[in-house]
Write a protein that holds these residues in place. Structure first.
Motif, PDB file in Angstrom:
ATOM      1  N   SER B 154      -4.073 -11.872 -10.032  1.00 32.70           N
ATOM      2  CA  SER B 154      -3.782 -10.484 -10.424  1.00 32.70           C
ATOM      3  C   SER B 154      -5.178  -9.770 -10.665  1.00 32.70           C
ATOM      4  N   SER B 155      -5.537  -9.010  -9.350  1.00 31.26           N
ATOM      5  CA  SER B 155      -6.812  -8.517  -9.352  1.00 31.26           C
ATOM      6  C   SER B 155      -6.873  -7.366 -10.258  1.00 31.26           C
ATOM      7  N   ARG B 156      -8.103  -6.976 -10.785  1.00 29.66           N
ATOM      8  CA  ARG B 156      -8.278  -5.637 -11.673  1.00 29.66           C
ATOM      9  C   ARG B 156      -7.948  -4.309 -10.928  1.00 29.66           C
ATOM     10  N   SER B 157      -8.248  -4.581  -9.368  1.00 29.00           N
ATOM     11  CA  SER B 157      -8.237  -3.142  -9.066  1.00 29.00           C
ATOM     12  C   SER B 157      -8.035  -3.538  -7.479  1.00 29.00           C
ATOM     13  N   LEU B 158      -7.529  -2.569  -6.529  1.00 27.92           N
ATOM     14  CA  LEU B 158      -7.368  -2.910  -5.210  1.00 27.92           C
ATOM     15  C   LEU B 158      -8.562  -3.184  -4.235  1.00 27.92           C
ATOM     16  N   SER B 159      -9.630  -2.299  -4.802  1.00 28.94           N
ATOM     17  CA  SER B 159     -10.889  -2.588  -4.072  1.00 28.94           C
ATOM     18  C   SER B 159     -11.403  -4.236  -4.451  1.00 28.94           C
ATOM     19  N   ALA B 160     -11.137  -4.763  -5.696  1.00 26.37           N
ATOM     20  CA  ALA B 160     -11.225  -6.037  -5.966  1.00 26.37           C
ATOM     21  C   ALA B 160     -10.477  -6.880  -5.074  1.00 26.37           C
ATOM     22  N   ALA B 161      -9.260  -6.717  -4.958  1.00 28.47           N
ATOM     23  CA  ALA B 161      -8.198  -7.591  -4.069  1.00 28.47           C
ATOM     24  C   ALA B 161      -8.728  -7.447  -2.751  1.00 28.47           C
ATOM     25  N   VAL B 162      -9.069  -6.265  -2.185  1.00 21.08           N
ATOM     26  CA  VAL B 162      -9.443  -6.196  -0.695  1.00 21.08           C
ATOM     27  C   VAL B 162     -10.978  -6.804  -0.368  1.00 21.08           C
ATOM     28  N   ALA B 163     -11.717  -6.937  -1.493  1.00 20.38           N
ATOM     29  CA  ALA B 163     -13.001  -7.367  -1.068  1.00 20.38           C
ATOM     30  C   ALA B 163     -13.225  -8.874  -0.956  1.00 20.38           C
ATOM     31  N   ASP B 164     -11.751  -9.517  -1.297  1.00 21.72           N
ATOM     32  CA  ASP B 164     -11.997 -11.126  -1.274  1.00 21.72           C
ATOM     33  C   ASP B 164     -10.820 -11.488  -0.732  1.00 21.72           C
ATOM     34  N   LEU B 165     -10.457 -11.233   0.605  1.00 21.39           N
ATOM     35  CA  LEU B 165      -9.223 -11.685   1.536  1.00 21.39           C
ATOM     36  C   LEU B 165      -9.680 -12.727   2.271  1.00 21.39           C
ATOM     37  N   PRO B 166      -8.577 -13.567   2.672  1.00 18.36           N
ATOM     38  CA  PRO B 166      -9.014 -14.442   3.731  1.00 18.36           C
ATOM     39  C   PRO B 166      -8.806 -13.892   5.091  1.00 18.36           C
ATOM     40  N   SER B 167      -9.155 -14.717   6.264  1.00 17.62           N
ATOM     41  CA  SER B 167      -8.806 -13.978   7.563  1.00 17.62           C
ATOM     42  C   SER B 167      -7.564 -13.983   7.845  1.00 17.62           C
ATOM     43  N   GLY B 168      -7.502 -13.027   8.917  1.00 17.56           N
ATOM     44  CA  GLY B 168      -6.116 -12.717   9.179  1.00 17.56           C
ATOM     45  C   GLY B 168      -5.691 -11.199   9.507  1.00 17.56           C
ATOM     46  N   LYS B 169      -4.947 -11.020  10.357  1.00 21.66           N
ATOM     47  CA  LYS B 169      -4.355  -9.361  10.699  1.00 21.66           C
ATOM     48  C   LYS B 169      -3.865  -8.965   9.282  1.00 21.66           C
ATOM     49  N   ARG B 170      -3.997  -7.633   9.388  1.00 22.62           N
ATOM     50  CA  ARG B 170      -3.747  -7.042   8.109  1.00 22.62           C
ATOM     51  C   ARG B 170      -2.764  -5.985   8.274  1.00 22.62           C
ATOM     52  N   PHE B 171      -1.795  -5.922   7.214  1.00 20.01           N
ATOM     53  CA  PHE B 171      -0.718  -4.872   7.419  1.00 20.01           C
ATOM     54  C   PHE B 171      -0.298  -4.222   6.016  1.00 20.01           C
ATOM     55  N   ALA B 172      -0.214  -2.906   6.032  1.00 22.72           N
ATOM     56  CA  ALA B 172       0.225  -2.301   4.536  1.00 22.72           C
ATOM     57  C   ALA B 172       1.221  -1.581   4.884  1.00 22.72           C
ATOM     58  N   ALA B 173       2.302  -1.696   3.965  1.00 24.83           N
ATOM     59  CA  ALA B 173       3.553  -0.759   4.034  1.00 24.83           C
ATOM     60  C   ALA B 173       3.282   0.531   3.523  1.00 24.83           C
ATOM     61  N   ASP B 174       3.508   1.308   4.295  1.00 23.69           N
ATOM     62  CA  ASP B 174       3.369   3.020   3.854  1.00 23.69           C
ATOM     63  C   ASP B 174       4.277   3.522   4.831  1.00 23.69           C
ATOM     64  N   PRO B 175       5.252   4.816   4.319  1.00 21.78           N
ATOM     65  CA  PRO B 175       6.050   5.591   5.019  1.00 21.78           C
ATOM     66  C   PRO B 175       5.473   6.195   6.262  1.00 21.78           C
ATOM     67  N   SER B 176       3.904   6.372   6.265  1.00 23.47           N
ATOM     68  CA  SER B 176       3.306   6.987   7.341  1.00 23.47           C
ATOM     69  C   SER B 176       3.002   6.067   8.295  1.00 23.47           C
ATOM     70  N   GLY B 177       3.464   4.942   8.268  1.00 17.16           N
ATOM     71  CA  GLY B 177       2.901   3.935   9.307  1.00 17.16           C
ATOM     72  C   GLY B 177       3.763   3.788  10.479  1.00 17.16           C
ATOM     73  N   GLY B 178       3.288   2.910  11.271  1.00 14.73           N
ATOM     74  CA  GLY B 178       4.065   2.380  12.512  1.00 14.73           C
ATOM     75  C   GLY B 178       4.975   1.106  12.350  1.00 14.73           C
TER      76      GLY B 178
END
Lengths: 250, 250
Positions: B154-178
């Motif tokens: 459980s990361s303390r913030s989104l910036s902490a979470a995305v600062a430490d990601l493994p390799s891989g393609k990245r997708f985020a769910a948002d109504p504005s997306g494709g």
């Protein structure tokens, strides 16, 4: 902030609640709008009727605790997929059935049948259970900003369930099956019937029955899923696969 | 039926429980095998260690309530997808976090991060909560016949979470997306990072942050989904989309 702040909630409009340009909320929904959201004349709000209509209203009066809105605009099929999804789930325990409703309704299911299968080990859902699931479904329609209330039933057997299906391509989850992606690629029709087994899966005679009713068997992957996870995964996967076709059609 | 009936249950092999061809279950798992399943010497059973190993055993002894099996065969990565799925979920309430774990683990997630987002309105999960989710995950691995235990944090913030990601393609769910289908079509790599917002969604600065970290935004359809339904739907949809590639690779 201010007078015209719209509650981020959709209210329920019972059938018969709209007369001309006037919409009257029932006691519970009125209380929610007037007390919880502290609406007063002039506050905009929206209500769905479960039959595809979303009413964009402005509160006109709140006499005796009855919220009456003026309908500014009616929207048709907001939040709907544009095709029907009939989901047949081998009857699991009541908590699992609630889980299916809680996720499948926001994901756009049109009808849900919890059908007694050989390995269900229980009788079909009675009226009290179905009413409870119906309330959950209504709540899911409101929260997800859909506009159609799915029908929920519980067939006494799989053969009864498959004897009475709407039109649409038919897919049933089974580890022996192929890939949904490959099967869906061949299909132009978007209406669909999706089936997942009860805990323990479909029996061999049930798989034969499904095949004889034109169900294609679909594998959901290398791990074993519960009925509820399989139902949500199959629905989400199908929806995702055909969404492009559906959006293009708009 | 009979002496050699194998319990339809996978047992847990703690690290250090396998010495040469001998596997010793802990007290709780021993009790479960010996009392609930009434195993006796000669009964086959299987155990997973959460690190990819499934041990196919035959019970050798049950002295003092300690089940000791002879390892007949070791299987690697049974039930696993063959690629990593890192799931980042904007921290929701504890019940919703449990729902995510209950469905995402059988669907093959490798790591789960419940990250505090602007709209989470709560602190990161503490040790007691994480332990509870860890027990749920272990149970999910056993039930789904996977063999790797996902990491949960459980990361303390989104910036902490995305600062430490493994390799891989990245997708985020948002109504504005494709559409996920269109985006995935371009990708050869199967390892993936999937992100969904907290209740209320990602804020605009958070969407900017995700974009700046190479996340493609993905729409999950026309209705509004809770964080937990969105997480399960995105995971199931991705898994379903790439399964063919993954199966072909075997």
């Amino acid at each position: 902030v201010g007078e015209a702040r719209r509650p981020d909630t959709t209210f329920w409009a019972e059938s018969g609640s709209v007369l001309g340009e006037r919409l009257t909320l029932d006691r519970e929904e009125s209380r929610h709008l007037l007390r919880v959201h502290r609406a007063h004349p002039g506050t905009p709000f929206e209500a769905v009727d479960g039959h595809g209509n979303t009413y964009h209203c402005v509160l006109e009066s709140a006499e005796d605790g009855n919220a009456v809105g003026h309908v500014e605009r009616r929207e048709v099929d907001r939040g709907e997929l544009g095709f029907t999804v009939h989901l047949l789930v081998g009857l699991p325990d009541p908590a699992a059935a609630e889980t299916v409703v809680a996720h499948a309704v926001p994901l756009g299911v049109s009808a849900l049948d919890f059908a007694v299968c050989e390995r269900s080990g229980r009788h079909e859902l009675g009226d009290a259970r179905l009413e409870r699931l119906g309330r959950l479904a209504r709540s899911g329609v409101k929260q997800s900003r859909r506009s159609r209330l799915p029908a929920i039933r519980s067939s006494r057997s799989l053969s009864a369930a498959v004897a009475d299906l709407p039109s649409g391509k038919r897919f049933a989850a089974d580890p022996s099956g192929g890939l949904l992606r490959d099967e869906v690629g061949k299909v132009e029709e978007l209406d669909v019937i999706l089936a997942v087994g009860p805990p323990g899966g479909f029996s061999d005679p049930e798989l034969d029955l499904l095949r004889s009713h034109q169900f294609s068997l679909i594998s959901l992957g290398p791990s074993r899923l519960t009925s509820e996870t399989a139902a949500i995964a199959l629905l989400a996967s199908y929806r995702n696969l055909v969404l492009p076709k559906s959006l293009r059609a708009i």
